[in-house]
Design a protein around this motif. Structure first.
Motif, PDB file in Angstrom:
ATOM      1  N   ALA A 180       0.840  -1.193   0.000  1.00 43.27           N
ATOM      2  CA  ALA A 180       0.000   0.000   0.000  1.00 43.27           C
ATOM      3  C   ALA A 180       0.879   1.248   0.000  1.00 43.27           C
ATOM      4  CB  ALA A 180      -0.903   0.001   1.225  1.00 43.27           C
ATOM      5  N   LYS A 181       0.342   2.330  -0.544  1.00 41.58           N
ATOM      6  CA  LYS A 181       1.108   3.580  -0.619  1.00 41.58           C
ATOM      7  C   LYS A 181       0.877   4.436   0.623  1.00 41.58           C
ATOM      8  CE  LYS A 181       1.135   3.590  -5.653  1.00 41.58           C
ATOM      9  NZ  LYS A 181       0.797   4.329  -6.893  1.00 41.58           N
ATOM     10  N   PHE A 182       0.898   3.773   1.765  1.00 43.63           N
ATOM     11  CA  PHE A 182       0.731   4.457   3.044  1.00 43.63           C
ATOM     12  C   PHE A 182       1.788   3.948   4.010  1.00 43.63           C
ATOM     13  CE2 PHE A 182      -3.544   4.170   1.213  1.00 43.63           C
ATOM     14  CZ  PHE A 182      -3.933   5.501   1.210  1.00 43.63           C
ATOM     15  N   PRO A 183       2.323   4.800   4.868  1.00 51.10           N
ATOM     16  CA  PRO A 183       3.261   4.346   5.897  1.00 51.10           C
ATOM     17  C   PRO A 183       2.520   3.897   7.150  1.00 51.10           C
ATOM     18  CG  PRO A 183       3.057   6.712   6.022  1.00 51.10           C
ATOM     19  CD  PRO A 183       2.153   6.268   4.897  1.00 51.10           C
ATOM     20  N   ILE A 184       3.262   3.350   8.078  1.00 53.44           N
ATOM     21  CA  ILE A 184       2.744   3.067   9.422  1.00 53.44           C
ATOM     22  C   ILE A 184       3.041   4.291  10.282  1.00 53.44           C
ATOM     23  CG2 ILE A 184       2.942   1.594  11.456  1.00 53.44           C
ATOM     24  CD1 ILE A 184       1.737   0.196   9.027  1.00 53.44           C
ATOM     25  N   GLY A 185       2.032   4.838  10.945  1.00 50.25           N
ATOM     26  CA  GLY A 185       2.218   6.011  11.782  1.00 50.25           C
ATOM     27  C   GLY A 185       2.106   7.297  10.989  1.00 50.25           C
ATOM     28  N   GLY A 186       2.129   8.418  11.714  1.00 50.76           N
ATOM     29  CA  GLY A 186       1.993   9.722  11.093  1.00 50.76           C
ATOM     30  C   GLY A 186       0.525  10.083  10.909  1.00 50.76           C
ATOM     31  N   ASN A 187       0.268  11.360  10.794  1.00 49.19           N
ATOM     32  CA  ASN A 187      -1.113  11.810  10.616  1.00 49.19           C
ATOM     33  C   ASN A 187      -1.312  12.540   9.295  1.00 49.19           C
ATOM     34  OD1 ASN A 187       0.218  14.185  11.078  1.00 49.19           O
ATOM     35  ND2 ASN A 187      -0.999  14.821  12.837  1.00 49.19           N
ATOM     36  N   GLN A 188      -0.344  12.385   8.376  1.00 49.30           N
ATOM     37  CA  GLN A 188      -0.436  13.122   7.113  1.00 49.30           C
ATOM     38  C   GLN A 188      -1.577  12.626   6.226  1.00 49.30           C
ATOM     39  OE1 GLN A 188       1.923  11.065   8.144  1.00 49.30           O
ATOM     40  NE2 GLN A 188       3.332  10.415   6.537  1.00 49.30           N
ATOM     41  N   TYR A 189      -2.048  11.379   6.450  1.00 49.02           N
ATOM     42  CA  TYR A 189      -3.163  10.860   5.655  1.00 49.02           C
ATOM     43  C   TYR A 189      -4.483  10.864   6.435  1.00 49.02           C
ATOM     44  CZ  TYR A 189       0.414   9.390   2.369  1.00 49.02           C
ATOM     45  OH  TYR A 189       1.468   9.382   1.478  1.00 49.02           O
ATOM     46  N   ARG A 190      -4.457  11.451   7.621  1.00 48.68           N
ATOM     47  CA  ARG A 190      -5.675  11.627   8.429  1.00 48.68           C
ATOM     48  C   ARG A 190      -6.455  10.329   8.612  1.00 48.68           C
ATOM     49  NH1 ARG A 190      -4.125  16.085  10.853  1.00 48.68           N
ATOM     50  NH2 ARG A 190      -3.658  17.770   9.387  1.00 48.68           N
ATOM     51  N   GLY A 191      -5.723   9.245   8.866  1.00 50.34           N
ATOM     52  CA  GLY A 191      -6.383   7.977   9.181  1.00 50.34           C
ATOM     53  C   GLY A 191      -6.899   7.223   7.973  1.00 50.34           C
ATOM     54  N   ARG A 192      -6.532   7.654   6.759  1.00 46.83           N
ATOM     55  CA  ARG A 192      -7.001   6.944   5.571  1.00 46.83           C
ATOM     56  C   ARG A 192      -6.080   5.796   5.189  1.00 46.83           C
ATOM     57  NH1 ARG A 192      -7.315  12.306   3.997  1.00 46.83           N
ATOM     58  NH2 ARG A 192      -5.659  12.029   2.448  1.00 46.83           N
ATOM     59  N   ASN A 193      -5.083   5.523   6.019  1.00 47.20           N
ATOM     60  CA  ASN A 193      -4.125   4.450   5.750  1.00 47.20           C
ATOM     61  C   ASN A 193      -4.847   3.112   5.664  1.00 47.20           C
ATOM     62  OD1 ASN A 193      -3.076   6.735   7.303  1.00 47.20           O
ATOM     63  ND2 ASN A 193      -1.076   5.749   7.098  1.00 47.20           N
ATOM     64  N   LYS A 194      -4.799   2.477   4.501  1.00 51.52           N
ATOM     65  CA  LYS A 194      -5.449   1.183   4.293  1.00 51.52           C
ATOM     66  C   LYS A 194      -4.429   0.190   3.753  1.00 51.52           C
ATOM     67  CE  LYS A 194      -9.505   2.886   5.339  1.00 51.52           C
ATOM     68  NZ  LYS A 194     -10.189   2.548   6.606  1.00 51.52           N
ATOM     69  N   PHE A 195      -4.453  -1.021   4.270  1.00 48.55           N
ATOM     70  CA  PHE A 195      -3.510  -2.050   3.873  1.00 48.55           C
ATOM     71  C   PHE A 195      -4.265  -3.286   3.381  1.00 48.55           C
ATOM     72  CE2 PHE A 195      -1.819   0.567   7.296  1.00 48.55           C
ATOM     73  CZ  PHE A 195      -0.703   1.108   6.680  1.00 48.55           C
ATOM     74  N   PHE A 196      -3.668  -4.032   2.481  1.00 50.20           N
ATOM     75  CA  PHE A 196      -4.348  -5.188   1.882  1.00 50.20           C
ATOM     76  C   PHE A 196      -3.361  -6.339   1.736  1.00 50.20           C
ATOM     77  CE2 PHE A 196      -2.967  -2.048  -1.227  1.00 50.20           C
ATOM     78  CZ  PHE A 196      -2.113  -2.782  -2.043  1.00 50.20           C
ATOM     79  N   ASN A 197      -3.921  -7.550   1.636  1.00 50.15           N
ATOM     80  CA  ASN A 197      -3.124  -8.773   1.536  1.00 50.15           C
ATOM     81  C   ASN A 197      -2.932  -9.210   0.091  1.00 50.15           C
ATOM     82  OD1 ASN A 197      -2.747  -9.350   4.362  1.00 50.15           O
ATOM     83  ND2 ASN A 197      -4.904  -9.969   4.453  1.00 50.15           N
ATOM     84  N   HIS A 198      -1.788  -9.832  -0.157  1.00 53.04           N
ATOM     85  CA  HIS A 198      -1.540 -10.577  -1.389  1.00 53.04           C
ATOM     86  C   HIS A 198      -1.360 -12.044  -1.008  1.00 53.04           C
ATOM     87  CE1 HIS A 198      -0.798  -7.222  -4.204  1.00 53.04           C
ATOM     88  NE2 HIS A 198      -0.209  -6.606  -3.182  1.00 53.04           N
ATOM     89  N   GLU A 199      -2.036 -12.929  -1.704  1.00 56.99           N
ATOM     90  CA  GLU A 199      -1.792 -14.363  -1.553  1.00 56.99           C
ATOM     91  C   GLU A 199      -0.691 -14.720  -2.551  1.00 56.99           C
ATOM     92  OE1 GLU A 199      -3.184 -16.139   0.772  1.00 56.99           O
ATOM     93  OE2 GLU A 199      -4.624 -14.619   1.419  1.00 56.99           O
ATOM     94  N   VAL A 200       0.472 -15.048  -2.050  1.00 52.62           N
ATOM     95  CA  VAL A 200       1.631 -15.313  -2.905  1.00 52.62           C
ATOM     96  C   VAL A 200       1.762 -16.813  -3.115  1.00 52.62           C
ATOM     97  CG1 VAL A 200       4.096 -14.940  -3.241  1.00 52.62           C
ATOM     98  CG2 VAL A 200       2.749 -13.256  -1.968  1.00 52.62           C
TER      99      VAL A 200
END
Length: 343
Positions: free
Chosen positions: A248-268
């Motif tokens: 995902a194009k979001f980091p862990i932590g920080g408030n620059q995205y105002r809580g819109r940080n979303k993460f997703f899985n890949h089945e490899v």
């Protein structure tokens, strides 16, 4: 002064002699007058030379005193510099001792290669800290039939990065210990835990401290791999071909995205002989080479493909040499972490 008087007297004697000669021989008056005039000019020139030499002597005496005074001042300044150096050396030793102690604490907490390697057929961890302590760290956690393994890249390096690494490590352990969750959910929980721990959700708080992560959850029974990333990708190599899974194009932590940080899985999908690689950006961002360019993702993929047929231990050696040769005499700009697993 005595010399000047003496010379004047001598000159006067000569002038007197010439005068006597003139009185005794009237025919030579004209030539004697010219000789007297010449002697007077010579006398005048000598007086000027004496005056100039006297001034030069006075200047040299004055310069000597100034030189002595300057040497004295330089000596005092040198002693002050020596004392300042002693203070700086003492402070440097104190700071270095503290950082070395912090390094021992970090080293005791971060999982060792041997502790991780026992769960895999073949694995390597290339870890090159920029400073004594590092903001990059490998994270590992075993739970039931699963192992979680991640390459974590914290904001900054050195002491600030190391402090973030300990926060990240402890939070990740706590989350994995209490919840049976997939990688994407773990990253989501970790994001909010970092925000809360660093009080990044406080009114007017504007900080972006946090971490980028490539995280895998691997089922030890069937080698099923789930991957989720925060800014960091995962490469899978099979039969000489490399496939990239993007995070995902979001980091862990920080408030620059105002809580819109979303993460997703890949089945490899994994087969025997496959390899997976994940890493921090310290490798790809390193400047070097003949033109002072970044090592870059493209070169990373090419090098991994070139040496993928080797054991992970040998591949680690090749990647370390490739990185070192590329860096050359250029300063290392960041911590470096690269993890490779062969199934």
């Amino acid at each position: 002064m005595l010399s000047a008087i003496f010379m004047k007297n001598e000159d006067n004697k000569e002038v007197g002699a010439v005068a006597d000669k003139a009185s005794s021989d009237p025919k030579d008056v004209e030539s004697l007058s010219a000789e007297i005039e010449k002697l007077e000019k010579d006398n005048e020139m000598l007086n000027l030379n004496i005056e100039e030499l006297s001034k030069t002597n006075e200047y040299l005496v004055s310069a000597t005193w100034r030189e002595r005074e300057m040497k004295q001042k330089l000596g005092i300044a040198l002693e002050e510099l020596k004392e300042t150096k002693k203070i700086v050396d003492k402070q440097h030793k104190s700071i270095t001792d503290s950082i070395n102690y912090a390094s021992r604490i970090q080293d005791a907490i971060i999982p060792k290669h041997k502790d991780i390697a026992q769960y895999f057929k073949d694995i390597f961890i290339m870890h090159e800290a920029k400073d004594i302590v590092s903001g990059d760290f490998p994270w590992f956690y075993k739970k039931d039939d699963y192992v979680y393994i991640a390459a974590v890249d914290c904001t900054g390096h050195g002491v600030p990065g190391a402090m973030m690494s300990l926060i990240g490590y402890l939070l990740m352990n706590d989350i994995a210990n209490h919840d049976d969750i997939d990688p994407a959910q773990l990253l989501t929980n970790l994001h909010w835990a970092v925000v809360k721990t660093l009080k990044q959700d406080a009114e007017g708080k504007q900080t972006s401290d946090g971490m980028d992560i490539a995280l895998c959850r691997i089922n030890l029974k069937d080698n099923q791999v789930q991957y989720a990333g925060a800014h960091r990708p995962l490469y899978r190599v099979r039969n000489g071909e490399l496939e990239q899974y993007s995070g995902a194009k979001f980091p862990i932590g920080g408030n620059q995205y105002r809580g819109r940080n979303k993460f997703f899985n890949h089945e490899v999908d994994i087969e025997g002989g496959d390899s997976v690689y994940f890493f921090s950006d310290g490798l790809t961002d390193q400047f070097g080479g003949p033109d002072g360019l970044k090592y870059g993702p493209k070169r990373t993929r090419e090098e991994l493909l070139k040496y993928n047929h080797l054991s992970m231990e040998k591949l680690n050696e090749k990647m370390q040499k490739s990185y070192s040769d590329w860096k050359g005499d250029t300063n290392q700009i960041d911590d470096v972490l690269l993890i490779g697993i062969k199934f």
